[in-house]
Each structure stands twice: as structure tokens, then as C-alpha cells.
Write a protein that holds these residues in place. Structure first.
Motif, PDB file in Angstrom:
ATOM      1  N   ARG A  10      24.826   1.910  43.423  1.00 27.84           N
ATOM      2  CA  ARG A  10      24.645   3.222  44.070  1.00 27.84           C
ATOM      3  C   ARG A  10      24.031   4.266  43.148  1.00 27.84           C
ATOM      4  O   ARG A  10      23.534   5.274  43.604  1.00 27.84           O
ATOM      5  CB  ARG A  10      25.981   3.716  44.584  1.00 27.84           C
ATOM      6  CG  ARG A  10      26.517   2.805  45.647  1.00 27.84           C
ATOM      7  CD  ARG A  10      27.708   3.393  46.257  1.00 27.84           C
ATOM      8  NE  ARG A  10      27.597   3.134  47.682  1.00 27.84           N
ATOM      9  CZ  ARG A  10      28.290   3.733  48.587  1.00 27.84           C
ATOM     10  NH1 ARG A  10      29.151   4.651  48.262  1.00 27.84           N
ATOM     11  NH2 ARG A  10      28.125   3.426  49.844  1.00 27.84           N
ATOM     12  N   SER A  11      24.114   4.046  41.822  1.00 24.71           N
ATOM     13  CA  SER A  11      23.508   4.981  40.873  1.00 24.71           C
ATOM     14  C   SER A  11      23.314   4.277  39.542  1.00 24.71           C
ATOM     15  O   SER A  11      23.911   3.241  39.287  1.00 24.71           O
ATOM     16  CB  SER A  11      24.386   6.230  40.685  1.00 24.71           C
ATOM     17  OG  SER A  11      25.626   5.884  40.100  1.00 24.71           O
ATOM     18  N   VAL A  12      22.443   4.861  38.719  1.00 25.85           N
ATOM     19  CA  VAL A  12      22.244   4.346  37.366  1.00 25.85           C
ATOM     20  C   VAL A  12      22.479   5.472  36.368  1.00 25.85           C
ATOM     21  O   VAL A  12      22.291   6.656  36.683  1.00 25.85           O
ATOM     22  CB  VAL A  12      20.837   3.729  37.149  1.00 25.85           C
ATOM     23  CG1 VAL A  12      20.615   2.533  38.044  1.00 25.85           C
ATOM     24  CG2 VAL A  12      19.745   4.741  37.315  1.00 25.85           C
ATOM     25  N   CYS A  13      22.881   5.077  35.191  1.00 25.04           N
ATOM     26  CA  CYS A  13      23.068   6.016  34.093  1.00 25.04           C
ATOM     27  C   CYS A  13      22.382   5.434  32.874  1.00 25.04           C
ATOM     28  O   CYS A  13      22.694   4.315  32.448  1.00 25.04           O
ATOM     29  CB  CYS A  13      24.563   6.223  33.821  1.00 25.04           C
ATOM     30  SG  CYS A  13      24.890   7.414  32.501  1.00 25.04           S
ATOM     31  N   ILE A  14      21.428   6.164  32.340  1.00 23.63           N
ATOM     32  CA  ILE A  14      20.679   5.719  31.176  1.00 23.63           C
ATOM     33  C   ILE A  14      21.437   6.161  29.926  1.00 23.63           C
ATOM     34  O   ILE A  14      21.826   7.322  29.814  1.00 23.63           O
ATOM     35  CB  ILE A  14      19.251   6.280  31.191  1.00 23.63           C
ATOM     36  CG1 ILE A  14      18.575   5.851  32.490  1.00 23.63           C
ATOM     37  CG2 ILE A  14      18.472   5.796  29.982  1.00 23.63           C
ATOM     38  CD1 ILE A  14      17.339   6.609  32.806  1.00 23.63           C
ATOM     39  N   VAL A  15      21.632   5.233  29.005  1.00 26.56           N
ATOM     40  CA  VAL A  15      22.475   5.470  27.831  1.00 26.56           C
ATOM     41  C   VAL A  15      21.643   5.411  26.558  1.00 26.56           C
ATOM     42  O   VAL A  15      20.847   4.495  26.359  1.00 26.56           O
ATOM     43  CB  VAL A  15      23.605   4.417  27.765  1.00 26.56           C
ATOM     44  CG1 VAL A  15      24.462   4.608  26.528  1.00 26.56           C
ATOM     45  CG2 VAL A  15      24.459   4.469  29.037  1.00 26.56           C
ATOM     46  N   ASP A  16      21.880   6.397  25.679  1.00 24.89           N
ATOM     47  CA  ASP A  16      21.261   6.414  24.351  1.00 24.89           C
ATOM     48  C   ASP A  16      22.316   6.854  23.344  1.00 24.89           C
ATOM     49  O   ASP A  16      23.331   7.435  23.714  1.00 24.89           O
ATOM     50  CB  ASP A  16      20.056   7.356  24.330  1.00 24.89           C
ATOM     51  CG  ASP A  16      19.055   7.016  23.239  1.00 24.89           C
ATOM     52  OD1 ASP A  16      19.267   6.035  22.492  1.00 24.89           O
ATOM     53  OD2 ASP A  16      18.045   7.729  23.129  1.00 24.89           O
ATOM     54  N   ASP A  17      22.065   6.579  22.087  1.00 29.90           N
ATOM     55  CA  ASP A  17      23.052   6.931  21.074  1.00 29.90           C
ATOM     56  C   ASP A  17      22.999   8.406  20.683  1.00 29.90           C
ATOM     57  O   ASP A  17      24.015   9.085  20.710  1.00 29.90           O
ATOM     58  CB  ASP A  17      22.947   6.027  19.839  1.00 29.90           C
ATOM     59  CG  ASP A  17      21.535   5.898  19.299  1.00 29.90           C
ATOM     60  OD1 ASP A  17      20.620   6.585  19.785  1.00 29.90           O
ATOM     61  OD2 ASP A  17      21.338   5.094  18.373  1.00 29.90           O
ATOM     62  N   ILE A  18      21.817   8.913  20.380  1.00 30.96           N
ATOM     63  CA  ILE A  18      21.684  10.303  19.935  1.00 30.96           C
ATOM     64  C   ILE A  18      20.610  11.000  20.751  1.00 30.96           C
ATOM     65  O   ILE A  18      19.501  10.489  20.895  1.00 30.96           O
ATOM     66  CB  ILE A  18      21.302  10.377  18.442  1.00 30.96           C
ATOM     67  CG1 ILE A  18      22.306   9.624  17.587  1.00 30.96           C
ATOM     68  CG2 ILE A  18      21.182  11.830  17.977  1.00 30.96           C
ATOM     69  CD1 ILE A  18      21.826   9.346  16.179  1.00 30.96           C
ATOM     70  N   ARG A  60      11.997   5.400  40.466  1.00 28.49           N
ATOM     71  CA  ARG A  60      11.523   4.416  41.452  1.00 28.49           C
ATOM     72  C   ARG A  60      12.649   3.533  41.969  1.00 28.49           C
ATOM     73  O   ARG A  60      12.476   2.835  42.960  1.00 28.49           O
ATOM     74  CB  ARG A  60      10.443   3.528  40.828  1.00 28.49           C
ATOM     75  CG  ARG A  60       9.147   4.253  40.610  1.00 28.49           C
ATOM     76  CD  ARG A  60       8.032   3.354  40.092  1.00 28.49           C
ATOM     77  NE  ARG A  60       7.991   2.055  40.721  1.00 28.49           N
ATOM     78  CZ  ARG A  60       7.649   0.940  40.072  1.00 28.49           C
ATOM     79  NH1 ARG A  60       7.347   0.981  38.788  1.00 28.49           N
ATOM     80  NH2 ARG A  60       7.609  -0.216  40.704  1.00 28.49           N
ATOM     81  N   LEU A  61      13.792   3.521  41.313  1.00 23.22           N
ATOM     82  CA  LEU A  61      14.903   2.678  41.743  1.00 23.22           C
ATOM     83  C   LEU A  61      15.464   3.119  43.091  1.00 23.22           C
ATOM     84  O   LEU A  61      16.114   2.342  43.786  1.00 23.22           O
ATOM     85  CB  LEU A  61      16.020   2.683  40.695  1.00 23.22           C
ATOM     86  CG  LEU A  61      15.680   2.047  39.352  1.00 23.22           C
ATOM     87  CD1 LEU A  61      16.798   2.291  38.342  1.00 23.22           C
ATOM     88  CD2 LEU A  61      15.421   0.552  39.516  1.00 23.22           C
ATOM     89  N   GLY A  62      15.259   4.371  43.443  1.00 18.82           N
ATOM     90  CA  GLY A  62      15.721   4.862  44.731  1.00 18.82           C
ATOM     91  C   GLY A  62      17.206   5.194  44.785  1.00 18.82           C
ATOM     92  O   GLY A  62      17.772   5.283  45.867  1.00 18.82           O
ATOM     93  N   VAL A  63      17.838   5.352  43.634  1.00 15.50           N
ATOM     94  CA  VAL A  63      19.248   5.742  43.554  1.00 15.50           C
ATOM     95  C   VAL A  63      19.345   6.917  42.578  1.00 15.50           C
ATOM     96  O   VAL A  63      18.445   7.132  41.762  1.00 15.50           O
ATOM     97  CB  VAL A  63      20.157   4.578  43.080  1.00 15.50           C
ATOM     98  CG1 VAL A  63      20.128   3.423  44.078  1.00 15.50           C
ATOM     99  CG2 VAL A  63      19.774   4.105  41.690  1.00 15.50           C
ATOM    100  N   PRO A  64      20.432   7.695  42.642  1.00 15.15           N
ATOM    101  CA  PRO A  64      20.574   8.788  41.685  1.00 15.15           C
ATOM    102  C   PRO A  64      20.578   8.276  40.241  1.00 15.15           C
ATOM    103  O   PRO A  64      21.132   7.219  39.948  1.00 15.15           O
ATOM    104  CB  PRO A  64      21.934   9.403  42.043  1.00 15.15           C
ATOM    105  CG  PRO A  64      22.164   9.028  43.471  1.00 15.15           C
ATOM    106  CD  PRO A  64      21.518   7.677  43.636  1.00 15.15           C
TER     107      PRO A  64
END
Length: 165
Positions: free
Chosen positions: A124-132, A148-152
């Protein structure tokens, strides 16, 4: 969402992990953040690490953002995948660049894998993760590719710098 400010003991812990492979202090930081992460990240979120250049991954033997995704997903009970968001081409290291140069450097750095639709089924959603996070350019352009994924799409960094670039 930023979990910590990149200064003092947090900075020391992250640098020790990134430069020397010492995970204990970063593990403690993540353990301390679990209550907040459980509130912010539902079970149907998919964590995506910011892809790092293959040459840097070969040199360090680590993919720090992928490690964070794995640890966080295990702790909060969500999913993660390193195969959806990809890096294309070779870019300069962000840490050596000014704010404006960082933005230009990553403008076309991120793409989705060809089979991304099959990989996000039920998400239903994505969260992009980075360290700093310094200027936010990396997370901005990674998130832009994920639209483009079409989700929040949201972003998460282990730590945020306080300096202006």
C-alpha cells in the motif's frame, strides 16, 4: 522521517559502522527507535534502500541502506526489497559536493526495475531508506523515481545533518 540528528555520539556510531563495520551502536540506535518506527511504519509498507553505486558496494562490502531496511523490517514486521529501486550510471560521491552540485549529480540516477509491478503486489505504500540525509537530494530523486509505483512514497533516514550545504 529522520530518527536522529547527525552529531555527537550518533555521528560517531554511524561513522564507526560505515567506516569500520562496528554495528553495535547503530543497533542500539535502531532498538531505541523501534516504538516510533512501529507507529510510523505499517505492516503493508515496503522499505526500499537507496541504491548505492556497485563500485562503492564492492569496495566497502556493505550496503548500509539495505542493512537498515533489513533490520527495521525485522523489528517492525514490514517488508523490504533491494531489487525495485535501481541506480543507473556512475555519479560522484555526494559527500564531496555542494548542495547545488548534489542536486544536479543525482537528477537521473534512479530508476525502477523492469519487473517492479510484480514485486509490489499487495503493497500500500513504500518508504525509501537512507543512512544520512544532508540536503535531501538523494531521497528526493529516489522518491521521484518511485512515484511511478502508484502508491504513497515516504522517506526515512537514520540521521539528518544540521549543516546547510
Amino acid at each position: 522521517m529522520n530518527l536522529y540528528t547527525y552529531q555527537g555520539p550518533v555521528r560517531d556510531a554511524i561513522l564507526s559502522w560505515k567506516l569500520n563495520g562496528h554495528e553495535a551502536a547503530v543497533g542500539w540506535l535502531l532498538q531505541s527507535a523501534i516504538p516510533r518506527l512501529k507507529q510510523e511504519l505499517p505492516a503493508d509498507v515496503l522499505l526500499l534502500p537507496v541504491p548505492m553505486p556497485l563500485s562503492r558496494m564492492r569496495k566497502s562490502g556493505q550496503h548500509h541502506a539495505a542493512n537498515l531496511c533489513h533490520w527495521i523490517a525485522d523489528a517492525v514486521g514490514c517488508h523490504w526489497s533491494w531489487q525495485i529501486l535501481r541506480r543507473q550510471g556512475e555519479q560522484q560521491r555526494q559527500s564531496a559536493l555542494s548542495g547545488e552540485a548534489r542536486r544536479k549529480n543525482l537528477r537521473k540516477a534512479f530508476i525502477l526495475s523492469d519487473d517492479y509491478r510484480a514485486r509490489i503486489e499487495g503493497i500500500r505504500s513504500v518508504c525509501i531508506v537512507d543512512d544520512i540525509m544532508t540536503t535531501g537530494s538523494t531521497l528526493h530523486y529516489a522518491a521521484r523515481a518511485c512515484n511511478r509505483l502508484g502508491v504513497p512514497v515516504s522517506v526515512l533516514s537514520l540521521a539528518r545533518t544540521t549543516q546547510k550545504r
